[in-house]
Motif scaffolding. Structure first.
Motif, short mmCIF file in Angstrom:
data_model
loop_
_atom_site.label_atom_id
_atom_site.label_comp_id
_atom_site.label_asym_id
_atom_site.label_seq_id
_atom_site.Cartn_x
_atom_site.Cartn_y
_atom_site.Cartn_z
N ARG A 1 -1.42 -22.36 5.96
CA ARG A 1 -2.72 -22.10 5.34
C ARG A 1 -2.57 -21.90 3.85
NH1 ARG A 1 -5.26 -17.30 6.35
NH2 ARG A 1 -7.23 -18.14 5.71
N ARG A 2 -3.71 -21.95 3.17
CA ARG A 2 -3.81 -21.57 1.76
C ARG A 2 -4.94 -20.56 1.66
NH1 ARG A 2 -1.96 -25.26 -2.62
NH2 ARG A 2 -0.33 -26.47 -1.64
N SER A 3 -4.78 -19.59 0.79
CA SER A 3 -5.77 -18.55 0.66
C SER A 3 -6.12 -18.35 -0.81
CB SER A 3 -5.21 -17.25 1.24
OG SER A 3 -6.10 -16.18 1.05
N MET A 4 -7.40 -18.11 -1.08
CA MET A 4 -7.86 -17.72 -2.42
C MET A 4 -8.46 -16.33 -2.25
SD MET A 4 -8.42 -18.30 -5.68
CE MET A 4 -8.43 -20.01 -6.14
N MET A 5 -7.89 -15.37 -2.97
CA MET A 5 -8.36 -13.98 -2.87
C MET A 5 -8.73 -13.45 -4.24
SD MET A 5 -5.51 -12.44 -0.26
CE MET A 5 -6.36 -10.89 -0.13
N GLY A 6 -9.50 -12.39 -4.26
CA GLY A 6 -9.78 -11.66 -5.48
C GLY A 6 -8.75 -10.56 -5.67
N ALA A 7 -8.85 -9.87 -6.78
CA ALA A 7 -7.94 -8.75 -7.04
C ALA A 7 -8.66 -7.74 -7.93
CB ALA A 7 -6.67 -9.22 -7.72
N SER A 8 -8.64 -6.49 -7.52
CA SER A 8 -9.16 -5.41 -8.37
C SER A 8 -8.10 -5.00 -9.38
CB SER A 8 -9.58 -4.21 -7.52
OG SER A 8 -10.60 -4.60 -6.63
N GLN A 9 -6.85 -5.11 -8.98
CA GLN A 9 -5.70 -4.92 -9.86
C GLN A 9 -4.64 -5.95 -9.47
OE1 GLN A 9 -4.52 -0.82 -9.04
NE2 GLN A 9 -5.41 -0.15 -10.98
N LEU A 10 -3.90 -6.42 -10.48
CA LEU A 10 -2.79 -7.35 -10.26
C LEU A 10 -1.72 -6.99 -11.27
CD1 LEU A 10 -2.64 -9.79 -8.28
CD2 LEU A 10 -3.17 -11.25 -10.23
N ARG B 1 -11.96 5.53 -6.89
CA ARG B 1 -12.83 4.50 -6.35
C ARG B 1 -12.24 3.96 -5.06
NH1 ARG B 1 -15.78 6.08 -9.63
NH2 ARG B 1 -16.80 5.05 -11.36
N GLN B 2 -13.04 3.97 -4.02
CA GLN B 2 -12.63 3.36 -2.75
C GLN B 2 -13.13 1.92 -2.75
OE1 GLN B 2 -10.78 4.80 -0.16
NE2 GLN B 2 -10.70 2.65 0.46
N LEU B 3 -12.25 0.98 -2.44
CA LEU B 3 -12.61 -0.44 -2.43
C LEU B 3 -12.65 -0.94 -0.99
CD1 LEU B 3 -10.40 -1.40 -5.50
CD2 LEU B 3 -12.82 -0.82 -5.49
N ILE B 4 -12.42 -2.21 -0.75
CA ILE B 4 -12.62 -2.77 0.59
C ILE B 4 -11.46 -2.54 1.55
CG2 ILE B 4 -14.22 -4.51 -0.25
CD1 ILE B 4 -11.97 -6.58 0.02
N ILE C 1 -6.67 -4.27 -3.61
CA ILE C 1 -8.10 -4.37 -3.30
C ILE C 1 -8.52 -3.15 -2.47
CG2 ILE C 1 -8.33 -6.88 -3.47
CD1 ILE C 1 -7.98 -7.04 -0.41
N SER C 2 -7.69 -2.09 -2.47
CA SER C 2 -7.90 -0.94 -1.60
C SER C 2 -8.58 0.24 -2.26
CB SER C 2 -6.57 -0.47 -1.02
OG SER C 2 -6.03 -1.46 -0.19
N ILE D 1 -2.29 0.77 -5.45
CA ILE D 1 -1.94 0.59 -4.04
C ILE D 1 -1.61 -0.89 -3.85
CG2 ILE D 1 -2.84 0.62 -1.67
CD1 ILE D 1 -4.68 2.93 -2.59
N VAL D 2 -0.52 -1.19 -3.17
CA VAL D 2 -0.15 -2.58 -2.91
C VAL D 2 -0.88 -3.05 -1.66
CG1 VAL D 2 1.71 -4.20 -2.38
CG2 VAL D 2 2.09 -2.34 -4.03
N SER D 3 -1.79 -3.99 -1.85
CA SER D 3 -2.47 -4.63 -0.73
C SER D 3 -1.81 -5.98 -0.44
CB SER D 3 -3.95 -4.85 -1.06
OG SER D 3 -4.59 -3.65 -1.39
N GLY D 4 -1.70 -6.80 -1.47
CA GLY D 4 -1.02 -8.09 -1.37
C GLY D 4 0.38 -7.98 -1.95
N VAL D 5 1.35 -8.58 -1.26
CA VAL D 5 2.76 -8.45 -1.62
C VAL D 5 3.11 -9.38 -2.78
CG1 VAL D 5 5.13 -8.67 -0.74
CG2 VAL D 5 3.29 -7.84 0.76
N GLY D 6 3.67 -8.81 -3.84
CA GLY D 6 4.10 -9.57 -5.01
C GLY D 6 5.51 -10.13 -4.85
#
Length: 195
Positions: free
Chosen positions: A35-44, A63-66, A52-53, A98-103
């Motif tokens: 698969r390929r994914s396109m995501m947003g980021a509140s912080q990167l 701030r609580q996010l999604i 995105i947490s 907070i790490v949501s997506g792994v760098g």
């Protein structure tokens, strides 16, 4: 489907449906590396760790996010690109809260299965297109017309290489027509990037 549906349309608008995936099979597909994914980021951060947490300390966030959603699975199981509508030092930070997506740094440190399909692609913002250098850090791949490398650096919360940055190519007339008339005729995109 045997062929992709017409651009901007659904399967109901034609095409031959060849198979379906029951819910129990969805996670097999997600973990296949195809698969390929396109995501947003509140912080990167500089290595592509995504948040995105929540903003602030996870025990009592400002701030609580999604929440993490599918970000951990997306980033270790298939190619992941990011879209950031407003390039700023609040988004591009030295360290995510907070790490949501792994760098790239965390995937390399974990090794094994974390690297099998881990593939961070590009980050597209309202100022530039970023990608990753061989060391896993973000760099400026291209700046959009009218934007300078310095402007991107000023709006990034960490040092970022822009040595080989080109100018982002403009869309072709046919691509513009598809965007304006087929994909987004109500111009929702303008509201997303408006200041």
């Amino acid at each position: 489907m045997s062929e992709p549906p017409p651009l901007g349309r659904t399967a109901a608008h034609g095409g031959v449906i060849e198979a379906w995936t029951p819910f129990r099979g969805v996670f097999d597909i997600l973990q296949s590396g195809r698969r390929r994914s396109m995501m947003g980021a509140s912080q990167l951060d500089r290595y592509g760790n995504q948040n995105i947490s929540a903003i602030g300390d996870w025990r009592r966030p400002r701030r609580q996010l999604i929440g993490v959603r599918g970000a951990p699975g997306n980033t270790v199981n298939h190619r992941t690109n990011y879209w950031v509508s407003r390039h700023s030092p609040k988004v591009f930070v030295e360290h995510v809260d907070i790490v949501s997506g792994v760098g790239n740094d965390r995937a390399r440190a974990a090794g094994g299965a974390a690297l099998r399909f881990h593939d961070l692609g590009v980050v597209i913002t309202d100022l530039a297109v970023l990608d990753y250098a061989p060391d896993g850090t973000l760099r400026i791949r291209s700046v959009h017309p009218g934007v300078t490398v310095e402007e991107v650096r000023r709006n990034t919360g960490f040092a970022i290489d822009g040595t080989d940055a080109a100018e982002t190519r403009a869309p072709t007339p046919e691509e513009l027509r598809l965007i304006r008339e087929v994909i987004d005729p109500s111009s929702a995109r303008a509201r997303e990037v408006a200041g």
